[in-house]
Design a protein around this motif. Structure first.
Motif, PDB file in Angstrom:
ATOM      1  N   GLY A  29     129.108 -19.817 -34.231  1.00 28.28           N
ATOM      2  CA  GLY A  29     129.462 -19.354 -35.573  1.00 28.28           C
ATOM      3  C   GLY A  29     129.530 -20.504 -36.567  1.00 28.28           C
ATOM      4  N   LEU A  30     129.861 -20.166 -37.807  1.00 27.34           N
ATOM      5  CA  LEU A  30     129.983 -21.175 -38.874  1.00 27.34           C
ATOM      6  C   LEU A  30     130.953 -22.286 -38.462  1.00 27.34           C
ATOM      7  N   VAL A  31     132.146 -21.901 -38.073  1.00 30.69           N
ATOM      8  CA  VAL A  31     133.196 -22.878 -37.779  1.00 30.69           C
ATOM      9  C   VAL A  31     132.990 -23.526 -36.416  1.00 30.69           C
ATOM     10  N   HIS A  52     128.699 -15.042 -26.862  1.00 27.27           N
ATOM     11  CA  HIS A  52     129.349 -13.721 -26.807  1.00 27.27           C
ATOM     12  C   HIS A  52     128.821 -12.918 -25.621  1.00 27.27           C
ATOM     13  N   ASP A  56     132.507 -12.008 -23.087  1.00 31.05           N
ATOM     14  CA  ASP A  56     133.074 -11.175 -24.157  1.00 31.05           C
ATOM     15  C   ASP A  56     134.587 -11.410 -24.162  1.00 31.05           C
ATOM     16  N   LEU A  57     135.051 -12.044 -25.215  1.00 35.37           N
ATOM     17  CA  LEU A  57     136.462 -12.449 -25.261  1.00 35.37           C
ATOM     18  C   LEU A  57     137.410 -11.267 -25.458  1.00 35.37           C
ATOM     19  N   ALA A  78     137.759 -20.499 -32.272  1.00 35.66           N
ATOM     20  CA  ALA A  78     137.014 -20.199 -33.506  1.00 35.66           C
ATOM     21  C   ALA A  78     136.167 -18.944 -33.327  1.00 35.66           C
ATOM     22  N   ALA A  79     136.496 -18.131 -32.337  1.00 38.53           N
ATOM     23  CA  ALA A  79     135.803 -16.843 -32.160  1.00 38.53           C
ATOM     24  C   ALA A  79     136.666 -15.757 -32.769  1.00 38.53           C
ATOM     25  N   GLY A 122     143.502 -19.210 -38.360  1.00 37.51           N
ATOM     26  CA  GLY A 122     143.767 -18.003 -39.147  1.00 37.51           C
ATOM     27  C   GLY A 122     142.941 -18.040 -40.404  1.00 37.51           C
ATOM     28  N   TYR A 152     142.839  -7.458 -41.010  1.00 41.18           N
ATOM     29  CA  TYR A 152     142.477  -8.790 -40.498  1.00 41.18           C
ATOM     30  C   TYR A 152     143.676  -9.733 -40.627  1.00 41.18           C
ATOM     31  N   LYS A 156     145.721 -11.950 -37.810  1.00 35.62           N
ATOM     32  CA  LYS A 156     145.867 -13.414 -37.912  1.00 35.62           C
ATOM     33  C   LYS A 156     147.340 -13.822 -37.913  1.00 35.62           C
ATOM     34  N   THR A 180     141.034 -22.153 -45.894  1.00 39.69           N
ATOM     35  CA  THR A 180     140.683 -21.389 -47.083  1.00 39.69           C
ATOM     36  C   THR A 180     139.260 -20.831 -46.909  1.00 39.69           C
ATOM     37  N   LEU A 182     135.487 -20.675 -46.484  1.00 43.79           N
ATOM     38  CA  LEU A 182     134.600 -21.729 -45.965  1.00 43.79           C
ATOM     39  C   LEU A 182     133.135 -21.398 -46.251  1.00 43.79           C
TER      40      LEU A 182
HETATM   41  N1  LIG Z   1     134.184 -18.044 -42.744  1.00 47.39           N
HETATM   42  C1  LIG Z   1     135.255 -18.245 -43.488  1.00 47.39           C
HETATM   43  O1  LIG Z   1     135.187 -18.312 -44.726  1.00 47.39           O
HETATM   44  C2  LIG Z   1     136.590 -18.403 -42.840  1.00 47.39           C
HETATM   45  C3  LIG Z   1     136.772 -18.359 -41.459  1.00 47.39           C
HETATM   46  N2  LIG Z   1     138.036 -18.517 -40.924  1.00 47.39           N
HETATM   47  C4  LIG Z   1     138.285 -18.427 -39.482  1.00 47.39           C
HETATM   48  O2  LIG Z   1     137.452 -19.291 -38.743  1.00 47.39           O
HETATM   49  C5  LIG Z   1     137.141 -18.705 -37.475  1.00 47.39           C
HETATM   50  C6  LIG Z   1     135.643 -18.698 -37.282  1.00 47.39           C
HETATM   51  O3  LIG Z   1     135.023 -17.985 -38.350  1.00 47.39           O
HETATM   52  P1  LIG Z   1     133.457 -18.104 -38.646  1.00 47.39           P
HETATM   53  O4  LIG Z   1     132.905 -19.254 -37.921  1.00 47.39           O
HETATM   54  O5  LIG Z   1     133.303 -17.996 -40.109  1.00 47.39           O
HETATM   55  O6  LIG Z   1     132.916 -16.750 -38.023  1.00 47.39           O
HETATM   56  P2  LIG Z   1     131.447 -16.447 -37.465  1.00 47.39           P
HETATM   57  O7  LIG Z   1     131.284 -14.969 -37.579  1.00 47.39           O
HETATM   58  O8  LIG Z   1     130.448 -17.343 -38.080  1.00 47.39           O
HETATM   59  O9  LIG Z   1     131.561 -16.835 -35.920  1.00 47.39           O
HETATM   60  C7  LIG Z   1     132.421 -16.150 -35.075  1.00 47.39           C
HETATM   61  C8  LIG Z   1     132.037 -16.466 -33.654  1.00 47.39           C
HETATM   62  O10 LIG Z   1     132.870 -15.696 -32.771  1.00 47.39           O
HETATM   63  C9  LIG Z   1     132.038 -15.120 -31.782  1.00 47.39           C
HETATM   64  N3  LIG Z   1     132.606 -13.873 -31.319  1.00 47.39           N
HETATM   65  C10 LIG Z   1     132.954 -12.794 -32.057  1.00 47.39           C
HETATM   66  N4  LIG Z   1     133.403 -11.831 -31.259  1.00 47.39           N
HETATM   67  C11 LIG Z   1     133.340 -12.303 -29.984  1.00 47.39           C
HETATM   68  C12 LIG Z   1     133.646 -11.767 -28.720  1.00 47.39           C
HETATM   69  N5  LIG Z   1     134.136 -10.518 -28.571  1.00 47.39           N
HETATM   70  N6  LIG Z   1     133.444 -12.532 -27.625  1.00 47.39           N
HETATM   71  C13 LIG Z   1     132.937 -13.771 -27.752  1.00 47.39           C
HETATM   72  N7  LIG Z   1     132.627 -14.341 -28.910  1.00 47.39           N
HETATM   73  C14 LIG Z   1     132.819 -13.601 -30.020  1.00 47.39           C
HETATM   74  C15 LIG Z   1     130.728 -14.873 -32.492  1.00 47.39           C
HETATM   75  O11 LIG Z   1     129.693 -14.685 -31.596  1.00 47.39           O
HETATM   76  P3  LIG Z   1     128.554 -13.587 -31.957  1.00 47.39           P
HETATM   77  O12 LIG Z   1     128.022 -13.991 -33.316  1.00 47.39           O
HETATM   78  O13 LIG Z   1     127.600 -13.730 -30.854  1.00 47.39           O
HETATM   79  O14 LIG Z   1     129.262 -12.272 -32.014  1.00 47.39           O
HETATM   80  C16 LIG Z   1     130.589 -16.135 -33.316  1.00 47.39           C
HETATM   81  O15 LIG Z   1     130.054 -17.179 -32.548  1.00 47.39           O
HETATM   82  C17 LIG Z   1     137.757 -17.300 -37.485  1.00 47.39           C
HETATM   83  O16 LIG Z   1     138.983 -17.320 -36.814  1.00 47.39           O
HETATM   84  C18 LIG Z   1     137.986 -17.032 -38.952  1.00 47.39           C
HETATM   85  O17 LIG Z   1     139.081 -16.199 -39.144  1.00 47.39           O
HETATM   86  C19 LIG Z   1     139.122 -18.732 -41.729  1.00 47.39           C
HETATM   87  C20 LIG Z   1     138.991 -18.801 -43.087  1.00 47.39           C
HETATM   88  C21 LIG Z   1     137.736 -18.618 -43.748  1.00 47.39           C
END
Ligand SMILES: NC(=O)C1=CN([C@@H]2O[C@H](COP(=O)(O)OP(=O)(O)OC[C@H]3O[C@@H](n4cnc5c(N)ncnc54)[C@H](OP(=O)(O)O)[C@@H]3O)[C@@H](O)[C@H]2O)C=CC1
Ligand SMILES: C[C@H]1O[C@H](OP(=O)(O)OP(=O)(O)OC[C@H]2O[C@@H](n3cnc4c(=O)[nH]c(N)nc43)[C@H](O)[C@@H]2O)[C@@H](O)[C@@H](O)C1=O
Length: 328
Positions: A29-31, A52, A56-57, A78-79, A122, A152, A156, A180, A182
């Motif tokens: 993911g992004l983070v 994922h 599956d978490l 960060a999932a 969070g 959501y 969190k 904040t 991102l």
């Molecule tokens: N983006 C933002 O602006 C912000 C993000 N955050 C927090 O940062 C964290 C990461 O966010 P971000 O990176 O943006 O999100 P993304 O959607 O980019 O990434 C989330 C990741 O979690 C994985 N994931 C989701 N569900 C499951 C599952 N059931 N089992 C395993 N893996 C899973 C996804 O895999 P897959 O894609 O394969 O489902 C993906 O790799 C989160 O906690 C979010 O709340 C906080 C503030 C702002």
């Protein structure tokens, strides 16, 4: 022993354990991907990663057997089920249910299998809709939430409280960071379900490519948002893993806020779209303002480095190379 009082206990051992096994959950993911880049840059050599589809978490039994087998020393969570205002509003059951499942499974199994330290992430939406600005950590649970993301936010808030409860009862070192809004490489550029910045980048890019006259932007343009580049966030996460072991969650922001109208003009300029903006006021504005008070993290010694202008240009370059060119 882990601190339970709320004072900041500096540990400093994370950075000296470059071969310790670290589970970065959500590494694509992004983070998560930014955290993996940062850890590699810092010389960490033993990351354990699962997509994922590999793990599956939301499955308690699968998470249990993963921790029993892999026994990571550190966990960065960060999932999550993540999305912008429209996705949050449209899929409330997923946003509360999936997030509660993921974080409960990971936090409990990490504790049970002897993880030394866990960082839970969070979001700034945990704070009341009309919190004092800039928002201090102490504003948590002092007023009603913003309705477009309360499901959501409740998940969190439960994650923060779970980390605090395990710290109190088990003296376990679980900490929480509250980023904040991102943006950056590997963001979600979905036209409806993404956050505002990647949504607008894609819409302006496609309008420019199609010689369109106008681009629709949601809401009134008046809400204020603070934006932090994800590489800064990743740096802050590594800093917190090394330097912070306190009870209270920690805000992670940039201190720089813009109106959505100003953001739209900035993205338009970076992309090079020459047409006009049209505001769709049938779409929700969400919370009017959510600027983080970053003084706690600053007092610990961390500040962000990437300006919004530079971050936007870098992100658009990445988008062109990795999203647009991949489609061609
Ligand atoms: N983006 C933002 O602006 C912000 C993000 N955050 C927090 O940062 C964290 C990461 O966010 P971000 O990176 O943006 O999100 P993304 O959607 O980019 O990434 C989330 C990741 O979690 C994985 N994931 C989701 N569900 C499951 C599952 N059931 N089992 C395993 N893996 C899973 C996804 O895999 P897959 O894609 O394969 O489902 C993906 O790799 C989160 O906690 C979010 O709340 C906080 C503030 C702002
Ligand atoms: C990080 C944070 O992200 C979410 O909250 P949000 O800050 O409201 O997120 P957003 O990026 O989707 O919107 C910001 C603003 O921008 C406006 N806006 C204009 N045009 C588009 C547009 O095209 N897409 C989107 N998504 N928004 C648009 C939109 O109407 C709103 O006024 C939470 O649900 C929750 O997930 C959370 O914690």
């Amino acid at each position: 022993m882990a601190d339970t009082t709320g004072s900041e206990m500096k540990s400093g051992s994370f950075m000296s354990e470059k071969s310790a096994k670290i589970f970065v959950a959500g590494h694509r993911g992004l983070v998560g991907s930014a955290i993996v880049r940062k850890l590699h840059d810092q010389g960490f050599t033993n990351l354990v990663l699962r997509t994922h589809s590999e793990l599956d978490l939301t499955s308690q039994s699968d998470v249990e057997s993963f921790f029993a087998t892999e026994k990571p020393v550190y966990v960065i969570l960060a999932a999550a089920k993540v999305g912008g205002i429209h996705a949050n509003n449209t899929y409330p059951a997923d946003f509360i249910g999936v997030n509660l499942q993921i974080q409960t499974n990971v936090i409990h199994s990490a504790y049970k299998h002897g993880v030394k330290k866990l960082l839970f992430l969070g979001s700034s939406c945990i704070y009341p809709k009309f919190a004092p600005q800039p928002i201090p950590e102490s504003a948590l649970l002092t007023g009603p939430l913003e309705p477009t993301n309360e499901w959501y936010a409740i998940a969190k808030i439960a994650g923060i409280k779970m980390c605090q409860a395990y710290r109190l009862q088990h003296q376990w070192d679980a900490i929480s960071g509250m980023p904040t809004n991102l943006y950056g490489q590997n963001d979600n550029f979905h036209p409806e379900n993404s956050h505002v910045l990647p949504a607008l980048m894609r819409r302006f890019h496609e309008a420019k490519a199609n010689n369109a006259d106008e681009v629709v932007v949601w809401g009134s343009g008046s809400p204020l948002r603070e934006f932090l580049h994800v590489d800064d966030l990743a740096d802050a996460c590594v800093f917190l893993m090394d330097q912070y072991s306190g009870f209270e969650h920690v805000n992670v922001g940039s201190g720089v806020e813009v109106t959505i109208k100003e953001l739209a003009e900035l993205v338009k300029e970076v992309v090079g779209f020459k047409g006009k903006l049209v505001w769709d006021c049938t779409k929700p504005d969400g919370t009017p303002r959510k600027l983080m008070d970053n003084s706690k993290l600053a007092s610990l010694g961390w500040t962000p480095k990437i300006s919004l202008k530079d971050g936007l240009s870098q992100t658009y370059e990445w988008y062109l190379e990795n999203v647009v060119q991949q489609k061609q």
